[in-house]
Design a protein around this motif. Structure first.
Motif, PDB file in Angstrom:
ATOM      1  N   ALA A 170      -0.662  14.290  -0.576  1.00  0.00           N
ATOM      2  CA  ALA A 170       0.473  14.494  -1.466  1.00  0.00           C
ATOM      3  C   ALA A 170       0.320  15.728  -2.350  1.00  0.00           C
ATOM      4  O   ALA A 170       1.238  16.066  -3.096  1.00  0.00           O
ATOM      5  CB  ALA A 170       0.678  13.265  -2.352  1.00  0.00           C
ATOM      6  N   GLU A 171      -0.805  16.421  -2.241  1.00  0.00           N
ATOM      7  CA  GLU A 171      -1.093  17.524  -3.154  1.00  0.00           C
ATOM      8  C   GLU A 171      -0.038  18.622  -3.103  1.00  0.00           C
ATOM      9  O   GLU A 171       0.271  19.256  -4.113  1.00  0.00           O
ATOM     10  CB  GLU A 171      -2.469  18.116  -2.835  1.00  0.00           C
ATOM     11  CG  GLU A 171      -3.626  17.145  -2.996  1.00  0.00           C
ATOM     12  CD  GLU A 171      -3.916  16.349  -1.735  1.00  0.00           C
ATOM     13  OE1 GLU A 171      -4.955  15.675  -1.688  1.00  0.00           O
ATOM     14  OE2 GLU A 171      -3.089  16.414  -0.800  1.00  0.00           O
ATOM     15  N   GLY A 214       0.775  -1.229   0.000  1.00  0.00           N
ATOM     16  CA  GLY A 214       0.000   0.000   0.000  1.00  0.00           C
ATOM     17  C   GLY A 214       0.807   1.280   0.000  1.00  0.00           C
ATOM     18  O   GLY A 214       0.240   2.376   0.040  1.00  0.00           O
ATOM     19  N   SER A 215       2.129   1.180  -0.068  1.00  0.00           N
ATOM     20  CA  SER A 215       2.966   2.377  -0.161  1.00  0.00           C
ATOM     21  C   SER A 215       3.198   2.722  -1.627  1.00  0.00           C
ATOM     22  O   SER A 215       2.873   1.940  -2.532  1.00  0.00           O
ATOM     23  CB  SER A 215       4.297   2.166   0.557  1.00  0.00           C
ATOM     24  OG  SER A 215       5.048   1.131  -0.048  1.00  0.00           O
ATOM     25  N   ILE A 216       3.774   3.889  -1.862  1.00  0.00           N
ATOM     26  CA  ILE A 216       4.163   4.296  -3.212  1.00  0.00           C
ATOM     27  C   ILE A 216       5.682   4.270  -3.290  1.00  0.00           C
ATOM     28  O   ILE A 216       6.359   4.925  -2.485  1.00  0.00           O
ATOM     29  CB  ILE A 216       3.649   5.707  -3.553  1.00  0.00           C
ATOM     30  CG1 ILE A 216       2.126   5.739  -3.564  1.00  0.00           C
ATOM     31  CG2 ILE A 216       4.197   6.165  -4.898  1.00  0.00           C
ATOM     32  CD1 ILE A 216       1.538   7.121  -3.831  1.00  0.00           C
ATOM     33  N   ARG A 242       0.310  13.981  -8.670  1.00  0.00           N
ATOM     34  CA  ARG A 242      -0.787  13.545  -9.546  1.00  0.00           C
ATOM     35  C   ARG A 242      -1.030  12.039  -9.436  1.00  0.00           C
ATOM     36  O   ARG A 242      -2.173  11.578  -9.438  1.00  0.00           O
ATOM     37  CB  ARG A 242      -0.488  13.934 -10.995  1.00  0.00           C
ATOM     38  CG  ARG A 242      -0.459  15.451 -11.230  1.00  0.00           C
ATOM     39  CD  ARG A 242      -0.402  15.774 -12.710  1.00  0.00           C
ATOM     40  NE  ARG A 242       0.820  15.292 -13.337  1.00  0.00           N
ATOM     41  CZ  ARG A 242       1.945  15.996 -13.431  1.00  0.00           C
ATOM     42  NH1 ARG A 242       2.001  17.222 -12.924  1.00  0.00           N
ATOM     43  NH2 ARG A 242       3.004  15.492 -14.031  1.00  0.00           N
ATOM     44  N   PHE A 243       0.051  11.276  -9.333  1.00  0.00           N
ATOM     45  CA  PHE A 243      -0.053   9.813  -9.214  1.00  0.00           C
ATOM     46  C   PHE A 243      -0.804   9.442  -7.938  1.00  0.00           C
ATOM     47  O   PHE A 243      -1.705   8.594  -7.948  1.00  0.00           O
ATOM     48  CB  PHE A 243       1.353   9.206  -9.208  1.00  0.00           C
ATOM     49  CG  PHE A 243       1.392   7.704  -9.126  1.00  0.00           C
ATOM     50  CD1 PHE A 243       1.368   6.928 -10.272  1.00  0.00           C
ATOM     51  CD2 PHE A 243       1.469   7.069  -7.890  1.00  0.00           C
ATOM     52  CE1 PHE A 243       1.420   5.537 -10.192  1.00  0.00           C
ATOM     53  CE2 PHE A 243       1.518   5.687  -7.798  1.00  0.00           C
ATOM     54  CZ  PHE A 243       1.488   4.916  -8.957  1.00  0.00           C
ATOM     55  N   ALA A 244      -0.431  10.079  -6.834  1.00  0.00           N
ATOM     56  CA  ALA A 244      -1.083   9.770  -5.559  1.00  0.00           C
ATOM     57  C   ALA A 244      -2.564  10.132  -5.608  1.00  0.00           C
ATOM     58  O   ALA A 244      -3.418   9.369  -5.128  1.00  0.00           O
ATOM     59  CB  ALA A 244      -0.381  10.528  -4.433  1.00  0.00           C
ATOM     60  N   ALA A 253      -8.624  15.421  -4.226  1.00  0.00           N
ATOM     61  CA  ALA A 253      -7.176  15.618  -4.314  1.00  0.00           C
ATOM     62  C   ALA A 253      -6.790  16.323  -5.611  1.00  0.00           C
ATOM     63  O   ALA A 253      -5.948  17.233  -5.608  1.00  0.00           O
ATOM     64  CB  ALA A 253      -6.463  14.270  -4.210  1.00  0.00           C
ATOM     65  N   ARG A 254      -7.414  15.925  -6.718  1.00  0.00           N
ATOM     66  CA  ARG A 254      -7.102  16.583  -7.999  1.00  0.00           C
ATOM     67  C   ARG A 254      -7.530  18.046  -7.981  1.00  0.00           C
ATOM     68  O   ARG A 254      -6.845  18.922  -8.521  1.00  0.00           O
ATOM     69  CB  ARG A 254      -7.762  15.823  -9.152  1.00  0.00           C
ATOM     70  CG  ARG A 254      -7.065  14.497  -9.488  1.00  0.00           C
ATOM     71  CD  ARG A 254      -7.531  13.970 -10.836  1.00  0.00           C
ATOM     72  NE  ARG A 254      -8.939  13.604 -10.806  1.00  0.00           N
ATOM     73  CZ  ARG A 254      -9.375  12.366 -10.555  1.00  0.00           C
ATOM     74  NH1 ARG A 254      -8.514  11.395 -10.298  1.00  0.00           N
ATOM     75  NH2 ARG A 254     -10.671  12.085 -10.557  1.00  0.00           N
TER      76      ARG A 254
END
Length: 291
Positions: free
Chosen positions: A107-108, A82-84, A97-99, A188-189
């Motif tokens: 992460a924004e 579950g991490s990036i 953007r990925f997050a 988020a976006r």
């Protein structure tokens, strides 16, 4: 990998100014970089370069090897736990953007950082109330033998715009595993769009610059002090204190030398010190020899 000699840094840094590096390495991937490091002299001066923000090479150049990570250390993926996982050459806005796309929140703020993850880790970059090390689970480091080492935040001394290993080491950031809380992708976006619009409205992005030049002093803002000192628009050798944001130095037309930019930085520090008794600390790195 690609190796070049006497590489001009003006085309690699966002200030569009500065001298040359003796050698430049453009690795293909992480394995390629590890192999290159293993073959270097242990005393070879190294400079890690991502997108070239927050960096100035003096006009006399850097007598060492610059390693360019953007486009090389570019892996970005979700992991089974579950991490990036993100490598050091990935641009911070791309991670934001990925997050968001994958339903994470928090992460924004990375959308407002004009650099790579490697640089963000190295200086504990942040904006809009967040810092990257808040979300770091662990990192992958490379040493000068080309060996990979996993470390946790407990191995580092962390602070405002500061990150350093508690024990001296020659390691560099190669990748990180980040954990963000679950969130709403659409929210988020939208937050990313809002932060980017604010950045466009308040920062001189249309002109060559290196982002914020100085750290904010405790309880104050560098931009406020610089503006209060009457320095907005001050020009020296083609370098100018931005009228839009006083903590930015711009290089219109790319005509200013590294020496002019550094001199303007020193002038700002002296004026603010004299008028307010505050020592402004540089956020940008300045390396190399003076002409």
């Amino acid at each position: 990998m690609e190796l070049r000699a006497s590489e001009p840094m003006a085309k690699h840094v966002t200030w569009r100014a500065g001298g040359r590096v003796a050698k430049a390495c453009f690795p293909h991937d992480l394995e390629d970089l590890a192999h290159f490091l293993a073959g270097l002299r242990c005393d070879e001066p190294l400079l890690m370069v991502g997108l070239g923000s927050n960096l100035l090479i003096r006009d006399g150049g850097f007598d060492g090897t610059a390693i360019f990570t953007h486009g090389a250390l570019k892996a970005l993926r979700l992991t089974a736990d579950g991490s990036i996982y993100v490598e050091a050459g990935v641009a911070a806005p791309k991670l934001a953007r990925f997050a968001a796309t994958h339903g994470f929140a928090g992460a924004e703020f990375l959308a407002g950082i004009p650099g790579t993850i490697g640089g963000a880790l190295a200086m504990n970059a942040g904006c809009y109330g967040s810092e990257i090390w808040q979300f770091v689970d662990r990192v992958c480091m490379l040493n000068r033998k080309g060996e990979t080492i996993e470390r946790t935040p407990a191995d580092f001394a962390l602070g405002y715009r500061h990150c350093g290993l508690k024990q001296a080491s020659d390691e560099i950031f190669a990748a990180a595993w980040l954990r963000f809380p679950a969130g709403d992708a659409a929210v988020a976006r939208a937050r990313i769009r809002e932060l980017l619009a604010r950045r466009v409205a308040t920062q001189p992005l249309q002109l060559p610059n290196a982002g914020s030049v100085f750290r904010n002093p405790p309880g104050d803002h560098a931009a406020r002090l610089i503006e209060a000192a009457g320095l907005k628009g001050l020009e020296l050798g083609g370098a100018r204190v931005s009228e839009k944001h006083a903590n930015f130095i711009v290089n219109p037309g790319g005509v200013a030398s590294a020496s002019a930019i550094e001199s303007l930085i020193g002038r700002i520090q002296a004026e603010v010190q004299e008028k307010f008794g505050v020592t402004l600390v540089r956020e940008v790195r300045i390396l190399g020899a003076r002409c």
